[in-house]
Each structure stands twice: as C-alpha cells, then as structure tokens.
Design an enzyme around this catalytic site. Structure first.
Site, PDB file in Angstrom:
ATOM      1  N   HIS A   1      -1.632  -7.890   2.806  1.00  0.00           N
ATOM      2  CA  HIS A   1      -1.487  -6.754   1.883  1.00  0.00           C
ATOM      3  C   HIS A   1      -0.018  -6.371   1.736  1.00  0.00           C
ATOM      4  CE1 HIS A   1      -1.745  -4.804   5.808  1.00  0.00           C
ATOM      5  NE2 HIS A   1      -1.378  -3.651   5.291  1.00  0.00           N
TER       6      HIS A   1
ATOM      7  N   HIS B   1       1.922  -3.694   2.302  1.00  0.00           N
ATOM      8  CA  HIS B   1       2.739  -2.804   3.136  1.00  0.00           C
ATOM      9  C   HIS B   1       3.888  -3.576   3.789  1.00  0.00           C
ATOM     10  CE1 HIS B   1      -0.821   0.207   3.450  1.00  0.00           C
ATOM     11  NE2 HIS B   1      -0.103   0.382   2.358  1.00  0.00           N
TER      12      HIS B   1
ATOM     13  N   ASP C   1       5.359  -3.738   6.592  1.00  0.00           N
ATOM     14  CA  ASP C   1       5.272  -4.366   7.915  1.00  0.00           C
ATOM     15  C   ASP C   1       4.397  -5.621   7.904  1.00  0.00           C
ATOM     16  OD1 ASP C   1       3.099  -2.588   7.484  1.00  0.00           O
ATOM     17  OD2 ASP C   1       2.719  -2.380   9.628  1.00  0.00           O
ATOM     18  N   HIS C   2       3.905  -5.994   6.718  1.00  0.00           N
ATOM     19  CA  HIS C   2       3.151  -7.246   6.552  1.00  0.00           C
ATOM     20  C   HIS C   2       3.830  -8.160   5.530  1.00  0.00           C
ATOM     21  CE1 HIS C   2      -0.354  -5.867   8.926  1.00  0.00           C
ATOM     22  NE2 HIS C   2       0.163  -4.690   8.585  1.00  0.00           N
TER      23      HIS C   2
ATOM     24  N   HIS D   1      -7.962  -0.101   2.606  1.00  0.00           N
ATOM     25  CA  HIS D   1      -6.641   0.238   3.148  1.00  0.00           C
ATOM     26  C   HIS D   1      -5.614   0.127   2.020  1.00  0.00           C
ATOM     27  CE1 HIS D   1      -3.640   0.700   6.300  1.00  0.00           C
ATOM     28  NE2 HIS D   1      -3.002  -0.363   5.840  1.00  0.00           N
TER      29      HIS D   1
ATOM     30  N   ASP E   1      -4.998  -5.227   7.987  1.00  0.00           N
ATOM     31  CA  ASP E   1      -5.275  -3.843   8.388  1.00  0.00           C
ATOM     32  C   ASP E   1      -6.634  -3.357   7.873  1.00  0.00           C
ATOM     33  OD1 ASP E   1      -2.807  -3.949   9.535  1.00  0.00           O
ATOM     34  OD2 ASP E   1      -1.916  -2.322   8.369  1.00  0.00           O
TER      35      ASP E   1
ATOM     36  N   HIS F   1      -2.524  -5.560  14.022  1.00  0.00           N
ATOM     37  CA  HIS F   1      -1.837  -4.684  14.987  1.00  0.00           C
ATOM     38  C   HIS F   1      -2.532  -4.714  16.340  1.00  0.00           C
ATOM     39  CE1 HIS F   1       0.833  -2.449  12.167  1.00  0.00           C
ATOM     40  NE2 HIS F   1      -0.117  -2.733  11.289  1.00  0.00           N
TER      41      HIS F   1
END
Length: 258
Positions: A54, A56, A58-59, A112, A135, A174
C-alpha cells in the site's frame, strides 16, 4: 521458494522472496532498499521486481530509491492506491510469475487504504503457500480503518484472507504481535491459544527474534478480528453480527492503552 524477513525502521518488515530454481527474487515493501539489496547479493540472486502492499511511506517510501539502485526494476502496486514509484498497477485476481516455479496472486484487501493489495505466493506443490498482508492483517490484529469501513475489513480479513488454505504462512508489515495478543486477551480472556501464543511471542521478543510468520489457522484461533463470526465473541462485545463486532473491537483497540 525461500522467504527472508528484513527488519526495517522501528518495527516494519520488508521481505525477500526467492525462486530457488532461477535465483530470481522479489522484494515486498522495501522501505530500506540497501538492506534488501545487501541480502539479495548475499544469496546471489537477481532482484526482478517489487511488490508494494500500500501507499503509506513506511511501505512504499523506498520504491524510488530502489529504481535508482536497480535500473529497470518493476514496481507493482494497487491500482486504486497512489503508490510512489509504481510502474505496474495491479487489481484483484492479477497474477505475477517469479522465476520458474513461484506464482503470485494479487488480492485486493481494502480498508486500511482503499487500494491495499495482499500477495498470495505459491511455489512447488509440496511447499507451504505464503501471504504478504501489509497492514491489513497483523499477527493477532488488523490495520486501522484509515480509508475504509468495517464492511470492507470484514471482507478483506474474514472472506478474502480467511478463506486461504489454513497452513498458509502470514507475513505482515509490522512487529506488533505482543501488544496485539495482550489486547486479544481482553476480548477473550479464557482463550488458551491466545495465552500460549502470547507467552511464545514474549519469549521471541526477549530473544530479539521475529514473530513472523503466523498461519491463517493460528489467526483464526487467536485473532479477535478474524473470530467475529463466533456468536459468543459477538456477545462479549455487545454485538449481534460479525461486522458490528469487528467495528466495535476496532474501536476498543483504538482506545486501548496496554
């Protein structure tokens, strides 16, 4: 098929999937590309493409950098998500091949983010399949409903992912397992499977070891968000339907301070 986890940032996981026959590899959410490439070099494999779960940062935040480091690399991402660096958009049901014997099925698992994709990976017949859930599904938990609804998360978790073969290994985005299981115990304090898995996870954490992978079977036994079809669980949270229960458990988790 070989899978390696790569701890990134504070508590993220990237992954390297290797087709052992051809020594081709794919990276999942390579937010720290240098770490991924170092591991690929260590194993003598060629990195063919990136699978982004996705949008975001941090991905997807390492996609542009990995394109610089590996010229011509393909970057897959959900067609509804605005995935940074994406070269190839995918939708539910799309298939990607890695090397000779590794196949990847794209599963649209929104909530999400609306374009979130999970990747279901199969190798040789005797090999256990794996799913990379970003996530959407965490071990004993699920992602916050940033863009979607309880209806969408129910479809993503309980229908799409819940119907995968039970031995399927779950690789999430995570390391949240201990906290998730501590919360799960507040919903089902008498669930011995949760107690056992929490003890195991705490030991893993103390030894600085990962809690990934889980399995779909373990999630159906210990993850409150995937157990919402059980009427006793619905009653515990004062609800009378799976979707209502999912919405309520997410609310409880959002306000929980463990």
């Amino acid at each position: 098929m070989k899978i390696y986890h790569i701890p990134c940032l504070q508590d993220n996981y990237s992954y390297l999937i290797i087709d052992e026959t051809t020594k081709e590899a794919a990276a999942v959410d390579p937010v720290e590309p240098e770490k991924v490439l170092q591991l690929a070099n260590q194993h003598g494999v060629h990195l063919s493409f990136v699978l982004t779960t996705h949008k975001h940062w941090d991905h997807a935040g390492g996609n542009e950098k990995i394109k610089e480091l590996v010229p011509g690399i393909k970057v897959y991402g959900g067609s509804v998500d605005d995935v940074k660096g994406c070269t190839n958009k995918v939708d539910n049901g799309d298939k990607i091949s890695l090397g000779a014997e590794t196949n990847i099925l794209c599963l649209h698992t929104p909530c999400h983010t609306l374009g979130h994709i999970s990747y279901y990976v199969t190798g040789k017949e005797e090999e256990t399949p794996a799913v990379f859930t970003g996530d959407t599904l965490f071990i004993a938990g699920c992602g916050r409903f940033f863009e979607g609804t309880a209806e969408q998360m129910y479809q993503s978790l309980c229908v799409t992912l819940g119907s995968l073969p039970k031995p399927t290994q779950v690789y999430c985005g995570h390391e949240y397992t201990v906290k998730n299981l501590q919360f799960a115990l507040t919903v089902e304090p008498e669930n011995t499977k949760i107690v056992e898995k929490l003890t195991w996870s705490q030991n893993q954490e103390k030894a600085s070891l990962p809690t990934v992978p889980s399995t779909i079977e373990e999630e159906l036994e210990t993850n409150p968000f995937m157990r919402v079809e059980i009427s006793e669980l619905q009653q515990k949270v004062g609800c009378s339907s799976p979707i209502e229960a999912l919405r309520e458990i997410r609310k409880l988790k959002d306000n929980w301070r463990g």
